[in-house]
Design an enzyme around this catalytic site. Sequence first.
Site, PDB file in Angstrom:
ATOM      1  N   HIS A   1      27.231  17.794  49.234  1.00  6.69           N
ATOM      2  CA  HIS A   1      28.390  18.667  49.390  1.00  6.69           C
ATOM      3  C   HIS A   1      28.452  19.725  48.287  1.00  6.69           C
ATOM      4  CE1 HIS A   1      30.570  16.884  46.014  1.00  6.69           C
ATOM      5  NE2 HIS A   1      30.185  15.699  46.476  1.00  6.69           N
TER       6      HIS A   1
ATOM      7  N   GLU B   1      30.322   8.010  49.420  1.00  7.05           N
ATOM      8  CA  GLU B   1      29.789   7.900  48.066  1.00  7.05           C
ATOM      9  C   GLU B   1      29.905   6.465  47.574  1.00  7.05           C
ATOM     10  OE1 GLU B   1      27.729   8.444  45.945  1.00  7.05           O
ATOM     11  OE2 GLU B   1      28.312  10.247  44.873  1.00  7.05           O
TER      12      GLU B   1
END
Length: 190
Positions: free
Chosen positions: A9, A82
């Site tokens: 990202h 994550e």
Amino acid sequence: MTDLYLVRHGETDWSADGRHTSVTDLELTENGVRQAELLRGHLDPRSFGLILSSPRLRARRTAELAGFDGDYEPVVTEDLVEWFYGDYEGVTSAQIHQTDPGWTIFTHPTPGGETHGQVTERIDRLIERIRSSGADRAICFGHGHALRALTVRWIGLDLVWGAHFSLDTATISVLGEEKGVPVLERWNAR
């Protein structure tokens, strides 16, 4: 075997500060938006048979800005989240080293967070999904540590090796195979 593209990202306030971000759902910074927009045109959404994203806003927004929207919107999967940092959420490595010198997510436990075994199980499940998809090319929009874990598991290594793969925001990496052996084809490319 599937060629697997990985996209970390774009920048967030916390990634810019080096703060560990797992469950905190942050927007991209203005710079992160620019980074993600620069990906557009370098990745053709039509060329991917499987498009996956972490459910976190920063990953989904990066995919959208890179041109993966509408008919090419990623399928969201929890397996791409994550690494859960537990007590270290929002804390920098330098702060952690004050009480736990030499700590890395890949070599030490994370109090209140995911264990190495839990991450390995989750990532291996994701790899099986990708490899069994039948797609010639797949792409995953995700996060720094999770994508590093995915990389080392793809090539058959233990998570501890993930510490050796620095991964910047809004970069493209490619995993594939050569002569039937999983390989790292490209890493951390802008």
